[in-house]
Design a protein around this motif. Structure first.
Motif, PDB file in Angstrom:
ATOM      1  N   ALA A 232      25.418 -16.170  13.505  1.00  0.00           N
ATOM      2  CA  ALA A 232      24.637 -15.439  14.511  1.00  0.00           C
ATOM      3  C   ALA A 232      24.248 -16.349  15.668  1.00  0.00           C
ATOM      4  CB  ALA A 232      23.397 -14.835  13.861  1.00  0.00           C
ATOM      5  N   GLU A 233      23.794 -17.556  15.357  1.00  0.00           N
ATOM      6  CA  GLU A 233      23.446 -18.513  16.409  1.00  0.00           C
ATOM      7  C   GLU A 233      24.674 -18.860  17.249  1.00  0.00           C
ATOM      8  OE1 GLU A 233      20.612 -19.558  17.349  1.00  0.00           O
ATOM      9  OE2 GLU A 233      19.234 -19.122  15.709  1.00  0.00           O
ATOM     10  N   ASN A 234      25.797 -19.020  16.568  1.00  0.00           N
ATOM     11  CA  ASN A 234      27.049 -19.343  17.264  1.00  0.00           C
ATOM     12  C   ASN A 234      27.465 -18.200  18.189  1.00  0.00           C
ATOM     13  OD1 ASN A 234      28.720 -21.586  17.439  1.00  0.00           O
ATOM     14  ND2 ASN A 234      30.317 -20.652  16.185  1.00  0.00           N
ATOM     15  N   GLU A 235      27.286 -16.979  17.711  1.00  0.00           N
ATOM     16  CA  GLU A 235      27.663 -15.812  18.521  1.00  0.00           C
ATOM     17  C   GLU A 235      26.840 -15.748  19.805  1.00  0.00           C
ATOM     18  OE1 GLU A 235      28.364 -10.987  18.146  1.00  0.00           O
ATOM     19  OE2 GLU A 235      27.812 -12.162  16.385  1.00  0.00           O
ATOM     20  N   ILE A 236      25.553 -16.032  19.691  1.00  0.00           N
ATOM     21  CA  ILE A 236      24.697 -16.034  20.877  1.00  0.00           C
ATOM     22  C   ILE A 236      25.140 -17.124  21.846  1.00  0.00           C
ATOM     23  CG2 ILE A 236      22.373 -16.514  21.726  1.00  0.00           C
ATOM     24  CD1 ILE A 236      22.507 -13.789  20.584  1.00  0.00           C
ATOM     25  N   ALA A 237      25.286 -18.346  21.338  1.00  0.00           N
ATOM     26  CA  ALA A 237      25.601 -19.486  22.210  1.00  0.00           C
ATOM     27  C   ALA A 237      26.947 -19.317  22.900  1.00  0.00           C
ATOM     28  CB  ALA A 237      25.586 -20.776  21.389  1.00  0.00           C
ATOM     29  N   LEU A 238      27.952 -18.892  22.162  1.00  0.00           N
ATOM     30  CA  LEU A 238      29.300 -18.801  22.731  1.00  0.00           C
ATOM     31  C   LEU A 238      29.420 -17.631  23.707  1.00  0.00           C
ATOM     32  CD1 LEU A 238      31.369 -19.627  19.542  1.00  0.00           C
ATOM     33  CD2 LEU A 238      31.189 -21.032  21.596  1.00  0.00           C
ATOM     34  N   ASN A 239      28.805 -16.505  23.383  1.00  0.00           N
ATOM     35  CA  ASN A 239      28.929 -15.346  24.269  1.00  0.00           C
ATOM     36  C   ASN A 239      28.057 -15.451  25.505  1.00  0.00           C
ATOM     37  OD1 ASN A 239      30.809 -13.154  23.247  1.00  0.00           O
ATOM     38  ND2 ASN A 239      29.682 -13.646  21.371  1.00  0.00           N
ATOM     39  N   ARG A 240      27.028 -16.288  25.451  1.00  0.00           N
ATOM     40  CA  ARG A 240      26.211 -16.466  26.642  1.00  0.00           C
ATOM     41  C   ARG A 240      26.980 -17.218  27.732  1.00  0.00           C
ATOM     42  NH1 ARG A 240      21.007 -15.242  26.925  1.00  0.00           N
ATOM     43  NH2 ARG A 240      20.615 -16.894  28.459  1.00  0.00           N
ATOM     44  N   ARG A 241      28.117 -17.809  27.394  1.00  0.00           N
ATOM     45  CA  ARG A 241      28.941 -18.444  28.422  1.00  0.00           C
ATOM     46  C   ARG A 241      29.425 -17.413  29.442  1.00  0.00           C
ATOM     47  NH1 ARG A 241      33.624 -21.226  25.050  1.00  0.00           N
ATOM     48  NH2 ARG A 241      33.591 -19.109  24.185  1.00  0.00           N
ATOM     49  N   THR A 242      29.705 -16.204  28.986  1.00  0.00           N
ATOM     50  CA  THR A 242      30.245 -15.176  29.887  1.00  0.00           C
ATOM     51  C   THR A 242      29.326 -13.968  30.021  1.00  0.00           C
ATOM     52  OG1 THR A 242      31.455 -14.170  28.033  1.00  0.00           O
ATOM     53  CG2 THR A 242      32.640 -15.797  29.384  1.00  0.00           C
ATOM     54  N   ALA A 243      28.401 -13.765  29.075  1.00  0.00           N
ATOM     55  CA  ALA A 243      27.549 -12.568  29.099  1.00  0.00           C
ATOM     56  C   ALA A 243      26.104 -12.921  28.765  1.00  0.00           C
ATOM     57  CB  ALA A 243      28.091 -11.530  28.117  1.00  0.00           C
TER      58      ALA A 243
ATOM     59  N   CYS B 227      33.271 -12.608  21.981  1.00  0.00           N
ATOM     60  CA  CYS B 227      34.289 -13.619  21.700  1.00  0.00           C
ATOM     61  C   CYS B 227      34.359 -13.890  20.202  1.00  0.00           C
ATOM     62  CB  CYS B 227      33.992 -14.911  22.464  1.00  0.00           C
ATOM     63  SG  CYS B 227      32.638 -15.890  21.784  1.00  0.00           S
ATOM     64  N   ILE B 228      35.403 -14.600  19.786  1.00  0.00           N
ATOM     65  CA  ILE B 228      35.519 -15.035  18.395  1.00  0.00           C
ATOM     66  C   ILE B 228      34.494 -16.140  18.154  1.00  0.00           C
ATOM     67  CG2 ILE B 228      37.006 -16.142  16.681  1.00  0.00           C
ATOM     68  CD1 ILE B 228      37.925 -13.344  17.308  1.00  0.00           C
ATOM     69  N   GLU B 229      33.481 -15.834  17.324  1.00  0.00           N
ATOM     70  CA  GLU B 229      32.434 -16.827  17.074  1.00  0.00           C
ATOM     71  C   GLU B 229      32.538 -17.454  15.693  1.00  0.00           C
ATOM     72  OE1 GLU B 229      30.776 -13.693  14.513  1.00  0.00           O
ATOM     73  OE2 GLU B 229      31.958 -13.707  16.349  1.00  0.00           O
ATOM     74  N   PHE B 230      33.321 -16.831  14.819  1.00  0.00           N
ATOM     75  CA  PHE B 230      33.302 -17.227  13.417  1.00  0.00           C
ATOM     76  C   PHE B 230      34.369 -18.255  13.046  1.00  0.00           C
ATOM     77  CE2 PHE B 230      35.659 -13.250  13.968  1.00  0.00           C
ATOM     78  CZ  PHE B 230      36.916 -13.620  13.506  1.00  0.00           C
ATOM     79  N   SER B 231      35.263 -18.589  13.986  1.00  0.00           N
ATOM     80  CA  SER B 231      36.355 -19.494  13.643  1.00  0.00           C
ATOM     81  C   SER B 231      36.777 -20.327  14.839  1.00  0.00           C
ATOM     82  CB  SER B 231      37.564 -18.698  13.119  1.00  0.00           C
ATOM     83  OG  SER B 231      38.692 -19.539  12.959  1.00  0.00           O
ATOM     84  N   ASP B 232      36.548 -21.636  14.755  1.00  0.00           N
ATOM     85  CA  ASP B 232      37.050 -22.533  15.794  1.00  0.00           C
ATOM     86  C   ASP B 232      38.570 -22.554  15.797  1.00  0.00           C
ATOM     87  OD1 ASP B 232      34.732 -23.246  16.960  1.00  0.00           O
ATOM     88  OD2 ASP B 232      34.607 -25.250  16.116  1.00  0.00           O
ATOM     89  N   ASP B 233      39.188 -22.376  14.634  1.00  0.00           N
ATOM     90  CA  ASP B 233      40.649 -22.397  14.555  1.00  0.00           C
ATOM     91  C   ASP B 233      41.263 -21.272  15.377  1.00  0.00           C
ATOM     92  OD1 ASP B 233      40.853 -24.617  12.938  1.00  0.00           O
ATOM     93  OD2 ASP B 233      40.799 -23.468  11.071  1.00  0.00           O
ATOM     94  N   ILE B 234      40.669 -20.088  15.291  1.00  0.00           N
ATOM     95  CA  ILE B 234      41.224 -18.927  15.986  1.00  0.00           C
ATOM     96  C   ILE B 234      40.960 -18.988  17.484  1.00  0.00           C
ATOM     97  CG2 ILE B 234      41.063 -16.408  16.203  1.00  0.00           C
ATOM     98  CD1 ILE B 234      40.539 -16.276  13.214  1.00  0.00           C
ATOM     99  N   ALA B 235      39.812 -19.540  17.877  1.00  0.00           N
ATOM    100  CA  ALA B 235      39.421 -19.509  19.291  1.00  0.00           C
ATOM    101  C   ALA B 235      39.642 -20.822  20.019  1.00  0.00           C
ATOM    102  CB  ALA B 235      37.961 -19.100  19.413  1.00  0.00           C
ATOM    103  N   SER B 236      39.974 -21.902  19.315  1.00  0.00           N
ATOM    104  CA  SER B 236      40.276 -23.173  19.986  1.00  0.00           C
ATOM    105  C   SER B 236      41.771 -23.218  20.228  1.00  0.00           C
ATOM    106  CB  SER B 236      39.808 -24.355  19.137  1.00  0.00           C
ATOM    107  OG  SER B 236      38.410 -24.344  19.004  1.00  0.00           O
ATOM    108  N   ILE B 237      42.174 -22.718  21.387  1.00  0.00           N
ATOM    109  CA  ILE B 237      43.573 -22.433  21.663  1.00  0.00           C
ATOM    110  C   ILE B 237      43.918 -22.842  23.088  1.00  0.00           C
ATOM    111  CG2 ILE B 237      43.862 -20.542  20.008  1.00  0.00           C
ATOM    112  CD1 ILE B 237      43.087 -18.587  22.213  1.00  0.00           C
ATOM    113  N   ASP B 238      45.212 -22.841  23.368  1.00  0.00           N
ATOM    114  CA  ASP B 238      45.672 -23.071  24.730  1.00  0.00           C
ATOM    115  C   ASP B 238      45.095 -21.986  25.637  1.00  0.00           C
ATOM    116  OD1 ASP B 238      47.442 -23.014  27.129  1.00  0.00           O
ATOM    117  OD2 ASP B 238      48.579 -24.509  26.015  1.00  0.00           O
ATOM    118  N   ILE B 239      44.597 -22.388  26.795  1.00  0.00           N
ATOM    119  CA  ILE B 239      43.975 -21.414  27.690  1.00  0.00           C
ATOM    120  C   ILE B 239      44.966 -20.328  28.117  1.00  0.00           C
ATOM    121  CG2 ILE B 239      42.149 -22.930  28.518  1.00  0.00           C
ATOM    122  CD1 ILE B 239      43.818 -23.557  30.956  1.00  0.00           C
TER     123      ILE B 239
END
Length: 527
Positions: free
Chosen positions: A72-83, A240-252
């Motif tokens: 939940a904390e990760n979801e807030i932090a990561l999505n606040r980048r764009t929303a 955004c994908i907040e639950f997995s760095d593997d899925i979301a840490s990708i080539d732009i």
């Protein structure tokens, strides 16, 4: 796999969150609930509360209170980048004296919620697209925002590369095989895997090199139209994908590919979206900085693989829930699109020239979607390149010194250099410049010869009075990257064009008529 913890099923919490009084609302207020495989989303008045289910699917694990809190904390932090205006905070669900309560500071914490500001579903880009209300301007704004987001996303050099992408393709293949015979033809599934593996092997050094150069970043991970909404006439990217760095840490570019695939796939059956994917790609490139534009264009060699893989993801996901023939047909359409995206589209170079006001940039942008595969051609415009070289935004005006002769030569050098990079990456290219000098036109022709691609040149012309009226109107609107005013046009009208070998287009007509004329000329065999 799915598992529950010793905390129980959370049924009492779900019931608690379904009651309006939990949120201080009246008994007449209805609490909506949207359920996904991993969460329950409660719609309560002006706010939304997301409860993560106590499940373990391997790629996500929410089976303990600590893991759900971290997610939940990760979801807030990561999505606040764009929303930042949507994602507000995490809120505890507490139990005191056997009673559940929302928030506060007393009582045992038994679960965590993500609190968001509610927004109307009518603004979702997927819904706008379905209803024919999505505009080209909105897609262009979104693409520019994605470019800025990617430029600032956290670099993850420890992830990405050819080996990781091969695992993504292998995972897709396993899932698609599960539906082979029931939804998909086994031969098509096997062909997709074989062709994807071939491209990974071909571009292994590029995949690894982009990772090492910092183009693998903590991205959105799920960047399709369903995760963009219009708020205050501005696109906002969320979920955004907040639950997995593997899925979301990708080539732009793999992150961008989901948006491009979604637009191009929809355009196959909805002419209202024709050319939107091409505009998204080119506007994104227009907002890439000077230091990154050449490697970004070089990376376009990966777009067929990236777009196909995104379509394969959609194919496998829709197949799992395909309980009707219509849904199965859609799953098969995604697989067919993936195979088509992998097909070769030979690169070629088109040059569009003309004095200010002839509409060359309008024509180039209109031609680009139809030149090549589902994403069309790369559109390189001297007006944009000049702004990039001076590190300003496309609509910011430059001083007169930025238009000195030596700067002009540098701009043409940069345009042709970038065109060469894109051509070698396998992309068709449209270069758009005044091209008033015979030597400048000759350099474009030589670039095509050096890269071994076909070349066509179009020269636009119109009466001086028409050009003056258009340039005057454009200057007043201040919505175009060109800084050329009537004074500049008058200088151009005195140029000696030399021998003009390019096909001439009557630019005094409407943009539609000019496009039709250009297309007729391009369809003719070259002499």
């Amino acid at each position: 796999m799915s598992a529950m913890t010793d905390e129980g099923t959370g049924a009492d919490i779900a019931a608690f969150l379904s009651r309006p009084e939990t949120y201080g609302l009246g008994a007449e207020d209805r609490i909506g609930c949207i359920e996904t495989h991993a969460s329950r989303v409660y719609l309560a008045g002006e706010h939304v509360y997301k409860l993560k289910k106590r499940v373990d699917f391997g790629f996500l694990d929410f089976t303990t209170l600590e893991k759900r809190h971290a997610a939940a904390e990760n979801e807030i932090a990561l999505n606040r980048r764009t929303a930042p205006d949507i994602y507000l905070r995490t809120v505890p669900v507490r139990r005191k004296d056997g009673e559940l309560r929302l928030g506060g500071h007393e009582g045992e914490i038994v679960d965590w919620l993500v609190e968001m500001r509610r927004f109307p579903a009518e603004g979702l880009f997927a819904r706008l697209a379905d209803e024919g209300r999505l505009t080209r301007d909105e897609i262009e704004t979104l693409a520019a925002d994605v470019a800025v987001f990617h430029a600032h996303a956290e670099v993850r050099r420890e992830r990405g590369g050819a080996a990781l992408f091969a695992r993504i393709v292998a995972g897709n293949d396993d899932n698609l095989k599960d539906s082979a015979g029931k939804v998909f033809e086994a031969e098509k599934v096997a062909r997709l895997k074989a062709e994807s593996d071939r491209l990974i092997a071909t571009h292994a050094a590029l995949l690894d090199g982009r990772r090492d150069a910092g183009f693998v970043r903590r991205c959105h991970g799920d960047l399709h139209l369903g995760n963009v909404t219009l708020i205050g006439n501005r696109p906002v990217i969320f979920d955004c994908i907040e639950f997995s760095d593997d899925i979301a840490s990708i080539d732009i570019l793999y992150d961008l590919a989901f948006l491009l695939m979604d637009l191009a796939f929809r355009a196959n059956t909805d002419a209202r979206l024709a050319g939107f994917a091409n505009r998204a790609l080119n506007v994104y490139l227009d907002h890439v900085g000077e230091e990154a534009i050449a490697p970004t264009l070089d990376g376009l060699a990966l777009l067929p693989l990236f777009v196909a893989t995104r379509a394969a993801v959609r194919a496998k996901v829709t197949a799992v829930i395909a309980d009707t023939e219509e849904k199965r047909d859609r799953s098969r359409s995604y697989l067919d699109f993936a195979l088509a995206a992998l097909g070769a589209s030979p690169p070629h170079l088109l040059a569009v020239g003309g004095l200010s006001g002839t509409g060359k940039s309008t024509l180039a942008a209109a031609l680009a979607p139809g030149l090549g595969g589902p994403l069309g051609a790369i559109h390189l415009r001297t007006d944009i390149i000049r702004k990039r070289l001076f590190h300003v935004s496309p609509l910011e005006r430059l001083p007169e010194a930025a238009y000195a002769k030596e700067v002009g030569r540098r701009v043409y050098d940069e345009m042709l250099k970038l065109a060469g990079v894109a051509l070698r990456a396998g992309m068709p290219v449209v270069v758009d410049a005044v091209f008033s000098r015979e030597g400048e036109r000759g350099r474009a022709e030589r670039l095509a010869a050096e890269t071994g691609v076909p070349f066509r040149g179009l020269w636009l012309e119109a009466p001086a009075t028409t050009l003056e009226a258009r340039v005057t109107a454009r200057t007043a609107e201040a919505r175009d990257p060109s800084d050329a005013d009537v004074r500049v046009l008058h200088q151009q009208l005195g140029y000696d064009l030399g021998l003009m070998r390019w096909a001439k287009v009557d630019a005094s007509a409407t943009p539609g008529e000019c496009l039709a004329c250009a297309m007729r000329l391009l369809e003719k065999p070259q002499d």
